[in-house]
Design an enzyme around this catalytic site. Structure first.
Site, PDB file in Angstrom:
ATOM      1  N   GLN A  60       0.812  -1.214   0.000  1.00  0.00           N
ATOM      2  CA  GLN A  60       0.000   0.000   0.000  1.00  0.00           C
ATOM      3  C   GLN A  60       0.851   1.270   0.000  1.00  0.00           C
ATOM      4  O   GLN A  60       0.310   2.364  -0.197  1.00  0.00           O
ATOM      5  CB  GLN A  60      -0.950   0.008   1.202  1.00  0.00           C
ATOM      6  CG  GLN A  60      -2.051  -1.038   1.102  1.00  0.00           C
ATOM      7  CD  GLN A  60      -3.029  -0.926   2.247  1.00  0.00           C
ATOM      8  OE1 GLN A  60      -2.803  -1.510   3.303  1.00  0.00           O
ATOM      9  NE2 GLN A  60      -4.103  -0.175   2.043  1.00  0.00           N
ATOM     10  N   LEU A  93      -7.544   1.845   3.063  1.00  0.00           N
ATOM     11  CA  LEU A  93      -6.857   3.088   2.727  1.00  0.00           C
ATOM     12  C   LEU A  93      -6.541   3.177   1.241  1.00  0.00           C
ATOM     13  O   LEU A  93      -6.333   4.279   0.723  1.00  0.00           O
ATOM     14  CB  LEU A  93      -5.574   3.210   3.548  1.00  0.00           C
ATOM     15  CG  LEU A  93      -5.740   3.179   5.070  1.00  0.00           C
ATOM     16  CD1 LEU A  93      -4.404   3.442   5.754  1.00  0.00           C
ATOM     17  CD2 LEU A  93      -6.796   4.160   5.547  1.00  0.00           C
ATOM     18  N   HIS A 100      -7.573  -8.688   6.802  1.00  0.00           N
ATOM     19  CA  HIS A 100      -7.551  -7.676   5.741  1.00  0.00           C
ATOM     20  C   HIS A 100      -6.120  -7.430   5.258  1.00  0.00           C
ATOM     21  O   HIS A 100      -5.859  -7.420   4.044  1.00  0.00           O
ATOM     22  CB  HIS A 100      -8.179  -6.388   6.287  1.00  0.00           C
ATOM     23  CG  HIS A 100      -8.208  -5.238   5.344  1.00  0.00           C
ATOM     24  ND1 HIS A 100      -9.372  -4.777   4.767  1.00  0.00           N
ATOM     25  CD2 HIS A 100      -7.228  -4.426   4.879  1.00  0.00           C
ATOM     26  CE1 HIS A 100      -9.110  -3.745   3.998  1.00  0.00           C
ATOM     27  NE2 HIS A 100      -7.800  -3.497   4.050  1.00  0.00           N
ATOM     28  N   GLU A 101      -5.192  -7.219   6.198  1.00  0.00           N
ATOM     29  CA  GLU A 101      -3.818  -6.900   5.821  1.00  0.00           C
ATOM     30  C   GLU A 101      -3.099  -8.112   5.224  1.00  0.00           C
ATOM     31  O   GLU A 101      -2.295  -7.963   4.293  1.00  0.00           O
ATOM     32  CB  GLU A 101      -3.052  -6.344   7.024  1.00  0.00           C
ATOM     33  CG  GLU A 101      -3.664  -5.110   7.658  1.00  0.00           C
ATOM     34  CD  GLU A 101      -3.930  -3.977   6.680  1.00  0.00           C
ATOM     35  OE1 GLU A 101      -3.240  -3.881   5.646  1.00  0.00           O
ATOM     36  OE2 GLU A 101      -4.850  -3.180   6.951  1.00  0.00           O
ATOM     37  N   HIS A 103      -3.956  -8.317   1.649  1.00  0.00           N
ATOM     38  CA  HIS A 103      -3.182  -7.388   0.817  1.00  0.00           C
ATOM     39  C   HIS A 103      -1.891  -8.033   0.326  1.00  0.00           C
ATOM     40  O   HIS A 103      -1.516  -7.895  -0.848  1.00  0.00           O
ATOM     41  CB  HIS A 103      -2.837  -6.123   1.608  1.00  0.00           C
ATOM     42  CG  HIS A 103      -3.843  -5.027   1.490  1.00  0.00           C
ATOM     43  ND1 HIS A 103      -4.228  -4.481   0.283  1.00  0.00           N
ATOM     44  CD2 HIS A 103      -4.547  -4.357   2.439  1.00  0.00           C
ATOM     45  CE1 HIS A 103      -5.125  -3.529   0.481  1.00  0.00           C
ATOM     46  NE2 HIS A 103      -5.343  -3.442   1.787  1.00  0.00           N
TER      47      HIS A 103
END
Length: 220
Positions: free
Chosen positions: A86, A133, A174-175, A178
């Protein structure tokens, strides 16, 4: 992943840092004080859509600086979690500063995380709103398990096991997604994905302005 609505960070909550309880902890993590703000990638960029590389060298100044920058960037963006891709870096690392459902604040980083899948008999899915984000301004209901365990390493190569419940469990899932090349949009129906992208287009300018203002107030 954004901070949950109505749950600002506090220096008074019970806190666990790297999975271990501490007596006190500042509202702004030390890493955020040392770091610099980096640009947050937006859904559609290539770095978000493929699995990240494993970290093979630990204890380096470069790795420490990346973690500091990620904390700073996450804080300026009012995030509860942020993955390395990110900020455009293709490595398996994420940072977090996130509450669980018992009001405990969890702060830390984890490298090369692997998510333990819960047994089918103990697997409880919870539908709740989730943002990102990298999908600025959008939020949609996403099913996640109510508990999560992630295994990995700290920046010096020491093994870590981080367990979470409630919103923190959602953050860990969630992370980790990613770093596998997925955003929460990949878990939505086509219709809901279109809705999320419309929300992003409508609100992203306001979100970017808020981030810019907070970054300026902290002196970058």
């Amino acid at each position: 992943m954004p901070v949950p609505h109505g749950q600002p960070r506090s220096i008074d909550r019970r806190v666990r840092v790297q999975g271990e309880p501490v007596d006190s902890y500042p509202a702004l993590p030390p890493e955020a004080g040392r770091g610099s703000v980096r640009r947050i990638t937006v859904v559609g960029e290539e770095v978000l859509s493929h699995p990240c590389r494993e970290v093979t060298q630990f204890g380096t100044a470069e790795l420490s600086a990346l973690i500091d920058d990620m904390f700073r960037t996450m804080y300026v963006a009012d995030g509860a979690g942020l993955a390395a891709n990110q900020v455009g870096v293709d490595v398996r690392l994420f940072v977090y500063d996130c509450p669980d459902d018992r009001g405990i604040r969890h702060v830390g980083h984890i490298i090369n995380p692997v998510l333990d899948e819960p047994d089918a008999g103990r697997r409880r899915l919870i539908d709740d709103f989730e943002g990102c984000l990298s999908v600025p301004g959008a939020a949609m209901e996403v099913p996640r398990t109510d508990r999560a365990v992630v295994r990995g390493f700290d920046k010096d190569g020491a093994p870590l096991v981080i367990a979470g419940t409630g919103y923190f469990a959602r953050c860990l899932q969630h992370e980790t997604d990613h770093l596998l090349g997925h955003t929460y949009l990949d878990r939505l129906s086509k219709r809901d994905r279109r809705d999320a992208l419309r929300q992003m287009e409508d609100r992203r300018a306001d979100v970017f302005a808020q981030r810019e203002a907070k970054g300026a107030s902290l002196g970058r």
